[in-house]
Design an enzyme around this catalytic site. Structure first.
Site, PDB file in Angstrom:
ATOM      1  N   VAL A 107      47.235  45.208  28.796  1.00 17.23           N
ATOM      2  CA  VAL A 107      46.941  43.798  29.060  1.00 17.23           C
ATOM      3  C   VAL A 107      45.544  43.475  28.548  1.00 17.23           C
ATOM      4  O   VAL A 107      44.565  44.139  28.891  1.00 17.23           O
ATOM      5  CB  VAL A 107      47.046  43.487  30.564  1.00 17.23           C
ATOM      6  CG1 VAL A 107      46.718  42.023  30.828  1.00 17.23           C
ATOM      7  CG2 VAL A 107      48.444  43.811  31.071  1.00 17.23           C
ATOM      8  N   PHE A 129      37.461  46.530  36.694  1.00 16.21           N
ATOM      9  CA  PHE A 129      37.112  45.129  36.885  1.00 16.21           C
ATOM     10  C   PHE A 129      37.215  44.303  35.614  1.00 16.21           C
ATOM     11  O   PHE A 129      37.370  43.076  35.688  1.00 16.21           O
ATOM     12  CB  PHE A 129      35.718  45.005  37.504  1.00 16.21           C
ATOM     13  CG  PHE A 129      35.754  45.105  39.004  1.00 16.21           C
ATOM     14  CD1 PHE A 129      36.186  44.036  39.763  1.00 16.21           C
ATOM     15  CD2 PHE A 129      35.403  46.280  39.643  1.00 16.21           C
ATOM     16  CE1 PHE A 129      36.260  44.126  41.152  1.00 16.21           C
ATOM     17  CE2 PHE A 129      35.474  46.393  41.022  1.00 16.21           C
ATOM     18  CZ  PHE A 129      35.902  45.308  41.776  1.00 16.21           C
ATOM     19  N   CYS A 168      37.087  32.011  43.440  1.00 12.97           N
ATOM     20  CA  CYS A 168      37.777  33.018  42.645  1.00 12.97           C
ATOM     21  C   CYS A 168      37.079  34.372  42.793  1.00 12.97           C
ATOM     22  O   CYS A 168      36.032  34.485  43.436  1.00 12.97           O
ATOM     23  CB  CYS A 168      37.828  32.607  41.168  1.00 12.97           C
ATOM     24  SG  CYS A 168      36.242  32.745  40.290  1.00 12.97           S
ATOM     25  N   CYS A 184      39.087  56.535  41.585  1.00 11.89           N
ATOM     26  CA  CYS A 184      39.801  57.633  42.225  1.00 11.89           C
ATOM     27  C   CYS A 184      39.720  58.903  41.393  1.00 11.89           C
ATOM     28  O   CYS A 184      39.887  60.004  41.907  1.00 11.89           O
ATOM     29  CB  CYS A 184      41.255  57.245  42.473  1.00 11.89           C
ATOM     30  SG  CYS A 184      42.182  56.847  40.997  1.00 11.89           S
ATOM     31  N   CYS A 242      30.062  28.753  38.803  1.00  7.70           N
ATOM     32  CA  CYS A 242      30.961  29.848  38.456  1.00  7.70           C
ATOM     33  C   CYS A 242      31.699  29.512  37.163  1.00  7.70           C
ATOM     34  O   CYS A 242      32.359  28.470  37.081  1.00  7.70           O
ATOM     35  CB  CYS A 242      31.975  30.106  39.574  1.00  7.70           C
ATOM     36  SG  CYS A 242      33.227  31.335  39.139  1.00  7.70           S
TER      37      CYS A 242
END
Length: 339
Positions: A107, A129, A168, A184, A242
């Site tokens: 993506v 992120f 958001c 992880c 933002c």
């Protein structure tokens, strides 16, 4: 609505009832990332009877996934199945009335608009992120609810962001793009925190789709289940200026074409995409002259003499596994694939 008996216990729950179940059956979801969070989310949505679910992931199943990624097993590892293909097989056995679309793609800014154009909400099952900000920007641009979630170690965070109604993700988390942070693969993760965060994510979207929007949490929920910490940061006004939800600049969508070189955080893996397509049969013949090759219908693995491994996908991506050095990855790519 299909078989009412399947959903009878869910429909007996008054806030859902028959009308809520009908809404579920007519809803279309996108889950980005079919790892720990994504598999748990998909499990819940499919069993709950959401009508259409598109699952997207760029990776394949490895042994280290089995500890926490609930839709996979040892046969998937042995077959080197792409995660979405393995997940689709399991999900269709759970509920044949749900339409599952599985896509093995990365993506990025060049395809995210197409991926979300016909869905009602987006579920975050990612592990970085940069992709989350990309989804956040796309969802706010196209007015689609975005259910953020993240889990690492024994900690987790989640929130439902609704364009025009809430701040958001970018209002809460600044400067996350381009950083690796803790993952992880670097500090570990225990499976229960994954299940809990995924359950929060699904519960919020169930409230939203069932029409119980007055019960939405409207908070950024954080928790540490090992150290017994829980906190909810109530939504306030969006952050002034933002670039996503206030000035409509959507910076993550402006990067244009997909990134050519991407580090997969904590994985000792570099992804390179300079081609739009690979003929796996053709590349198996080429690479078997210099490396040990294993081909499946979905990917091609080549174990190199140097110690690293190449994984080729039909969409033109190559994973160079066994190094975090971009220069080294480029050199191996050039040597075996060409430029």
């Amino acid at each position: 609505m299909g078989d009412f008996k399947r959903y009878s216990r869910q429909m007996l729950f008054t806030p859902i009832g028959e009308e809520g179940q009908k809404n579920f059956s007519q809803s279309r979801a996108l889950i980005v990332g079919m790892g720990a969070l994504g598999t748990a989310i998909a499990n819940h949505l499919v069993r709950a009877g959401f009508g259409y679910i598109r699952i997207v992931d760029r990776d394949y199943v490895e042994q280290s996934n089995l500890q926490r990624q609930m839709l996979f097993d040892e046969e998937d590892v042995a077959s080197a199945l792409p995660k979405t293909i393995a997940a689709k097989k399991k999900l269709e056995k759970m509920n044949s009335s749900v339409e599952i679309e599985a896509m093995v793609v990365d993506v990025n800014a060049s395809n995210v608009s197409k991926l979300i154009e016909d869905v009602d909400f987006v579920m975050d099952g990612t592990d970085n992120f940069s992709t989350r900000f990309l989804l956040n920007d796309a969802c706010f641009k196209y007015n689609i609810p975005f259910v953020y979630g993240g889990a690492v170690s024994s900690r987790g965070m989640t929130a439902l962001f609704v364009p025009g109604e809430t701040p958001c993700l970018r209002c809460f988390i600044q400067g996350g793009e381009g950083t690796t942070g803790e993952t992880c693969d670097t500090i570990g993760v225990i499976s229960p925190i994954v299940d809990i965060i995924a359950s929060y994510q699904v519960t919020e979207i169930m409230k939203y789709i069932a029409g119980n929007r007055e019960k939405l949490h409207r908070s950024l929920v954080t928790m540490d289940i090992w150290h017994n910490h829980n906190y909810a940061m109530k939504f306030s006004s969006p952050k002034k200026g933002c670039p996503t939800c206030q000035t409509n600049e959507y910076p993550s969508l402006k990067s244009g074409a997909k990134q050519d070189i991407t580090s997969l955080c904590g994985r000792e893996t570099i992804q390179i995409q300079l081609e739009s397509h690979f003929d796996l049969k053709e590349w198996a013949l080429k690479l078997e002259k210099t490396s040990k090759v294993k081909k499946t219908p979905f990917l091609l693995k080549a174990q190199l003499e140097e110690g690293e491994k190449l994984v080729l996908f039909p969409d033109g991506r190559v994973l160079i596994q066994g190094t975090e050095d971009r220069g080294r990855a480029k050199a191996l790519y050039t040597r075996y694939i060409g430029m």
